[in-house]
Write an enzyme that holds these catalytic residues in place. Structure first.
Site, PDB file in Angstrom:
ATOM      1  N   ASP A  62      -3.928   0.559   1.650  1.00  0.00           N
ATOM      2  CA  ASP A  62      -2.719   0.598   0.823  1.00  0.00           C
ATOM      3  C   ASP A  62      -1.952  -0.699   1.027  1.00  0.00           C
ATOM      4  O   ASP A  62      -1.942  -1.255   2.128  1.00  0.00           O
ATOM      5  CB  ASP A  62      -1.837   1.793   1.208  1.00  0.00           C
TER       6      ASP A  62
ATOM      7  N   ASP B 281      -4.398   4.453  -6.714  1.00  0.00           N
ATOM      8  CA  ASP B 281      -3.359   5.478  -6.853  1.00  0.00           C
ATOM      9  C   ASP B 281      -2.606   5.331  -8.170  1.00  0.00           C
ATOM     10  O   ASP B 281      -2.265   6.323  -8.817  1.00  0.00           O
ATOM     11  CB  ASP B 281      -2.371   5.407  -5.681  1.00  0.00           C
TER      12      ASP B 281
END
Length: 163
Positions: free
Chosen positions: A118, A136
């Protein structure tokens, strides 16, 4: 045509996701960050859980298997739903492609690193959103398109029913 749309969108999502993650892995050490604006930073974190840090516990391994099964189940559901959709429902196929591409992007990370990379970090006035990635974004975009499709799709009567 439906599967071409799904495959194309999934490929674009996967390419953008893995490309941006490769840059992060190459340019930022783990747990480092670069402030970009007063509300956004590029960071390098590893998420062993689900979206937005849910079930993020690097000390356990059962999440890997849970999220692997969830990815495979999502792909099967998309294929089944795509088969039953009407050919003109292109928004639906774009949504499916975005979800599949995002799911595959995070799946590749889980297989490679046992965690998801991330790097998009937003915050403001003491409020901090958990870091996330391009996969995402595509999954959320696909979900929004599915909701919009459910509102925009014409209500056609079922066979054998009277209107």
């Amino acid at each position: 045509m439906r599967y071409r749309i799904i495959a194309f969108v999934a490929f674009v999502a996967l390419l953008l996701d893995q490309g941006t993650k490769a840059l992060v892995l190459q340019q930022l050490p783990l747990d480092a960050g670069i402030p970009v604006t007063s509300f956004f930073s590029l960071v390098h974190v590893q998420n062993h859980g689900a979206a937005f840090g849910f079930l993020n516990d690097p000390g356990t391994t059962w999440q890997f298997w849970l999220f692997t099964l969830a990815t495979l189940a999502a792909i099967v559901v998309v294929v089944v739903m795509a088969r039953s959709a009407k050919e003109h429902e292109r928004m639906l196929f774009v949504a499916f492609g975005a979800i599949v591409g995002g799911a595959l992007g995070n799946f590749i990370d889980r297989v490679r690193f046992r965690a998801v990379v991330d790097f998009l970090d937003f915050y403001w006035a003491g409020w901090h959103w958990p870091a996330f990635n391009v996969a995402d974004v595509f999954i959320c975009f696909g979900a929004v398109l599915l909701v919009l499709h459910s509102f925009c799709a014409p209500n056609t009567p079922k066979e054998g029913s009277r209107t």
